[in-house]
Design an enzyme around this catalytic site. Structure first.
Site, PDB file in Angstrom:
ATOM      1  N   ASP A 132      47.154  37.383  38.129  1.00 39.97           N
ATOM      2  CA  ASP A 132      47.019  38.824  38.328  1.00 39.97           C
ATOM      3  C   ASP A 132      48.382  39.504  38.119  1.00 39.97           C
ATOM      4  OD1 ASP A 132      46.041  41.328  38.947  1.00 39.97           O
ATOM      5  OD2 ASP A 132      46.099  41.016  41.120  1.00 39.97           O
ATOM      6  N   HIS A 175      47.429  39.316  50.500  1.00 35.76           N
ATOM      7  CA  HIS A 175      46.854  38.024  50.116  1.00 35.76           C
ATOM      8  C   HIS A 175      47.929  37.114  49.559  1.00 35.76           C
ATOM      9  CE1 HIS A 175      46.289  41.134  46.956  1.00 35.76           C
ATOM     10  NE2 HIS A 175      46.986  40.278  46.242  1.00 35.76           N
ATOM     11  N   GLN A 243      42.956  34.972  44.977  1.00 37.02           N
ATOM     12  CA  GLN A 243      43.836  35.710  45.901  1.00 37.02           C
ATOM     13  C   GLN A 243      43.173  35.765  47.275  1.00 37.02           C
ATOM     14  OE1 GLN A 243      43.904  38.843  42.894  1.00 37.02           O
ATOM     15  NE2 GLN A 243      46.127  39.016  43.139  1.00 37.02           N
ATOM     16  N   ARG A 273      58.233  46.989  47.933  1.00 42.04           N
ATOM     17  CA  ARG A 273      56.956  47.618  47.574  1.00 42.04           C
ATOM     18  C   ARG A 273      55.853  46.786  48.210  1.00 42.04           C
ATOM     19  NH1 ARG A 273      52.662  46.609  44.212  1.00 42.04           N
ATOM     20  NH2 ARG A 273      51.769  48.303  43.007  1.00 42.04           N
ATOM     21  N   ASP A 275      52.418  45.710  48.661  1.00 45.17           N
ATOM     22  CA  ASP A 275      51.278  45.763  47.745  1.00 45.17           C
ATOM     23  C   ASP A 275      49.947  45.860  48.494  1.00 45.17           C
ATOM     24  OD1 ASP A 275      50.239  45.250  44.959  1.00 45.17           O
ATOM     25  OD2 ASP A 275      49.294  43.583  46.009  1.00 45.17           O
ATOM     26  N   GLU A 317      52.006  50.792  48.714  1.00 42.80           N
ATOM     27  CA  GLU A 317      51.123  50.944  47.561  1.00 42.80           C
ATOM     28  C   GLU A 317      49.709  51.074  48.107  1.00 42.80           C
ATOM     29  OE1 GLU A 317      48.585  49.473  44.062  1.00 42.80           O
ATOM     30  OE2 GLU A 317      49.011  48.247  45.793  1.00 42.80           O
ATOM     31  N   HIS A 387      51.561  50.039  35.758  1.00 36.78           N
ATOM     32  CA  HIS A 387      50.953  48.853  35.139  1.00 36.78           C
ATOM     33  C   HIS A 387      49.456  48.788  35.397  1.00 36.78           C
ATOM     34  CE1 HIS A 387      51.370  47.894  39.304  1.00 36.78           C
ATOM     35  NE2 HIS A 387      50.633  46.825  39.166  1.00 36.78           N
ATOM     36  N   ASP A 388      48.963  49.567  36.374  1.00 36.15           N
ATOM     37  CA  ASP A 388      47.546  49.503  36.726  1.00 36.15           C
ATOM     38  C   ASP A 388      46.738  50.544  35.951  1.00 36.15           C
ATOM     39  OD1 ASP A 388      47.470  47.327  38.469  1.00 36.15           O
ATOM     40  OD2 ASP A 388      48.125  48.549  40.162  1.00 36.15           O
ATOM     41  N   ARG A 512      44.214  45.687  31.797  1.00 38.96           N
ATOM     42  CA  ARG A 512      45.427  46.405  32.212  1.00 38.96           C
ATOM     43  C   ARG A 512      46.651  45.956  31.421  1.00 38.96           C
ATOM     44  NH1 ARG A 512      45.373  45.340  38.482  1.00 38.96           N
ATOM     45  NH2 ARG A 512      44.815  43.311  37.638  1.00 38.96           N
TER      46      ARG A 512
HETATM   47  C1  GLC Z   1      48.108  46.171  43.471  1.00 42.04           C
HETATM   48  C2  GLC Z   1      48.763  45.908  42.136  1.00 42.04           C
HETATM   49  C3  GLC Z   1      47.728  45.391  41.181  1.00 42.04           C
HETATM   50  C4  GLC Z   1      47.108  44.131  41.742  1.00 42.04           C
HETATM   51  C5  GLC Z   1      46.590  44.346  43.164  1.00 42.04           C
HETATM   52  C6  GLC Z   1      46.284  43.063  43.851  1.00 42.04           C
HETATM   53  O1  GLC Z   1      47.173  47.175  43.393  1.00 42.04           O
HETATM   54  O2  GLC Z   1      49.394  47.062  41.660  1.00 42.04           O
HETATM   55  O3  GLC Z   1      48.265  45.169  39.906  1.00 42.04           O
HETATM   56  O4  GLC Z   1      46.048  43.709  40.940  1.00 42.04           O
HETATM   57  O5  GLC Z   1      47.539  44.997  43.975  1.00 42.04           O
HETATM   58  O6  GLC Z   1      47.457  42.391  44.225  1.00 42.04           O
END
Ligand code: GLC
Length: 639
Positions: A132, A175, A243, A273, A275, A317, A387-388, A512
């Site tokens: 991922d 995760h 995950q 950051r 996540d 995030e 990136h998403d 992505r």
């Molecule tokens: C966040 C990341 C993304 C990832 C997800 C799971 O949203 O930006 O790219 O797939 O977390 O870790």
């Protein structure tokens, strides 16, 4: 760390190590109150307090001298990250510079663009194969060996620190990879580590949860649970099957992750950051996102870092709807104590919505009514692309407030950016089409979605010029809005979609990757003198950041107020700083627009200069003229 206080006259009364006690005293209540709320039923609060304190003391003792000095600097200047000169750049280490050592060589490039914050996309050791994009971490103590070692990371962050650039690193805490040592131990039957995850003997409880859960990847990883053959149990897996969601109801998870965060901070990460934080706490009968406990956890992590690594800040995030977003920057009892940064995904969505529809009314409405003008000890991370994918988080109520139908507008945006809509300038692609709801998200780079790809392909210079203007207007919007603007790697030179991922079996299933091209250094290195779109963009972005850096009304702690002018093609806002007020006007259409000066609180006879062009704005009778996709920053000084 040598005890330099020895020669100091205060030596008898003050030791450098006293700082730890002072910081603990300052933070203890803000740290332990949420932890007690979260964990009193699982661990005796006195024991938890002692363990947290011992962990912090251990990590502080290990903190390198130059970072301790930075801690002191930031104790003195806690609003350091709100400076108008803070601008961020986001990159994959391999795709940007090959390796950690390569990143160090690119510091001059970042400096020349005006960058003061550098986000290393996931770079801790990922699971082999599909990870991922690195968000399935197998070992938080190692850098991905393909990129270098932890020593290399320390070396590059030290260089960045000297260059005035704050490194940011991803901390995936919802995760781990299913190959992480904790997961392996759980699989082997270790009862301590089985408690680290959410495991179920049969499908009864998972099915009850599924009744209200949503799906993040309905196409590639439907459902939220995965059967593990070895363990003979269901595992909670919100994202991909590999995950495994951590069990944040377990205080041992909190302690383990806190230790990792402090190690990363001691290795030179100044911004963490965090996540996918929205998903950390689960509650039956809900979508299991944004539960109040998430904010308690974030507060505890933040306050803990303020004791053992105070130079560190946190970025949440949480890509969630407007209503749920604000608490990540502090609401109610958490004001000033949770994350210091959070992605403003509503601003991003509204930019794209306004460009597609050529109307700013929804944008003005949403950004005005859902968000406070400013935060305490916190601000936005603003961005246009990352990136998403783009999730079209526009609610029915908001759409209705400006006479739109929510579902129809979301469908329009998906069609528009996939290039299916008649007259669309965009070249993007659908992502995770949900057959049941009809909702889809969108992939594509900034430049491709903004029209540059089609324009260059068809050799249409007028269209290319319009695309350049759209892109620069977006950069100006995030730079002027308030908060740290984040430039996603390659967007400063208009990099277009990359379909190379389709040849790589580990990536082909995840669209992505289209917006994650490798940096085009040939173009970047010539951008200074290039007359084409790449050069114009590069110089434009650099100019926007340079102008911003000089204007203290654009600091992150100056309120950001939307002006409800009633003009539905201009997005207007004001930034009332202590010495100057900036009135910002953005034209979301390809036609010239005009607005009466008094509608944005200005006097037509005494208009301030536009900082971006360095000239007075055009005027037509009592109206300010805004060129197609124009951005004006009108700065009125108070003296
Ligand atoms: C966040 C990341 C993304 C990832 C997800 C799971 O949203 O930006 O790219 O797939 O977390 O870790």
């Amino acid at each position: 760390m040598p005890d330099t206080s020895r020669e100091h006259p205060m030596a008898k009364t003050f030791k450098f190590t006293d700082l730890f006690d002072l910081r603990w005293k300052r933070a203890e209540a803000d740290l332990m109150t949420p932890l007690t709320r979260l964990y009193a039923d699982r661990m005796d609060p006195a024991e938890l307090r002692d363990r947290v304190r011992a962990l912090l003391a251990e990590k502080w003792a290990a903190r390198p001298a130059d970072l301790r000095r930075l801690d002191l600097e930031r104790d003195i200047q806690p609003d350091w990250f709100q400076s108008q000169s803070m601008a961020g750049y986001v990159f994959y280490v391999d795709r940007f510079a090959g390796s950690m050592a390569g990143v160090a060589k690119r510091i001059p490039y970042l400096q020349s663009l005006g960058i003061r914050y550098a986000h290393f996309m996931p770079c801790l050791q990922p699971r082999p194969g599909d990870s991922d994009g690195g968000y399935a971490v197998m070992d938080y103590g190692q850098i991905d060996p393909e990129l270098g070692s932890m020593d290399d990371f320390r070396a590059v962050t030290a260089k960045m620190r000297k260059a005035g650039i704050s490194p940011c690193i991803d901390m995936v805490l919802n995760h781990t990879a299913k190959e992480h040592a904790w997961a392996e131990a759980a699989r082997a039957g270790d009862p301590f580590y089985r408690e680290f995850y959410r495991l179920y003997d049969d499908a009864t409880i998972p099915l009850q949860f599924e009744e209200t859960l949503l799906e993040v990847f309905p196409e590639q990883a439907p459902g939220n649970f995965t059967w593990d053959e070895g363990m003979q149990k269901w595992v909670w897996t919100t994202f991909n099957t590999f995950q495994w969601d951590l069990n944040w109801e377990n205080p041992e998870v909190f302690l383990a992750i806190l230790g990792i965060i402090l190690d990363l901070a001691n290795s030179g990460a100044e911004v963490l950051r965090l996540d996918a934080v929205a998903f950390m706490w689960k509650r039956m009968g809900t979508v299991c996102q944004n539960e109040p406990e998430v904010h308690d956890i974030l507060q505890a992590l933040n306050q803990a870092a303020s004791v053992a690594a105070p130079a560190t800040i946190f970025k949440a995030e949480a890509i969630v709807g407007p209503h749920q977003l604000v608490p990540y920057l502090g609401a109610g009892r958490h004001v000033g104590k949770v994350s210091n940064l959070a992605y403003h995904n509503s601003l991003m969505v509204q930019f794209w919505s306004a460009l597609a529809s050529g109307k700013s009314d929804l944008m003005s409405h949403v950004l005005d009514i859902h968000f406070p003008d400013s935060f305490v000890n916190a601000e936005w991370a603003t961005y246009i692309r990352c990136h998403d994918d783009i999730g079209w988080a526009i609610t029915e109520d908001d759409a209705e407030a400006v006479g739109l139908d929510g579902a129809a507008h979301r469908r329009f945006l998906t069609d528009f950016y996939a290039g299916r809509y008649e007259g669309s300038f965009a070249r993007g692609a659908d992502f995770q089409v949900n057959e049941e709801t009809g909702d889809a998200r969108t992939n594509g780079t900034f430049a491709s979605l903004a029209g540059l790809e089609i324009a260059l392909e068809t050799g249409d210079e007028v269209a290319a010029e319009l695309a350049v203007k759209r892109i620069l207007m977006g950069h100006a919007l995030i730079a002027g809005f308030g908060g740290i603007p984040l430039i996603y790697m390659g967007d400063e030179i208009g990099m277009r979609n990359d379909h190379g991922y389709l040849d790589d079996p580990d990536r082909a299933g995840d669209g992505r990757w289209m917006q994650r091209p490798a940096m085009d250094w040939m173009t970047a290195e010539q951008a200074e003198t290039d007359d084409g779109p790449a050069g114009r963009l590069w110089r434009g972005v650099r100019h926007i950041l340079a102008v911003r850096a000089e204007c203290d009304a654009l600091r992150g702690d100056v309120p950001s107020r939307v002006l409800r002018t009633g003009h539905d093609k201009l997005f207007c806002m004001t930034r009332p700083g202590p010495d100057a007020t900036v009135t910002a006007i953005y034209n979301v259409t390809d036609a010239e627009q005009q607005i009466e000066a008094d509608r944005v609180g200005l006097n037509i006879d005494a208009l301030p200069r536009d900082m971006l062009s360095g000239a007075l704005p055009g005027v037509e009778e009592d109206r300010i003229v805004v060129p197609p996709y124009g951005a004006l920053w009108l700065e009125a000084r108070e003296w």
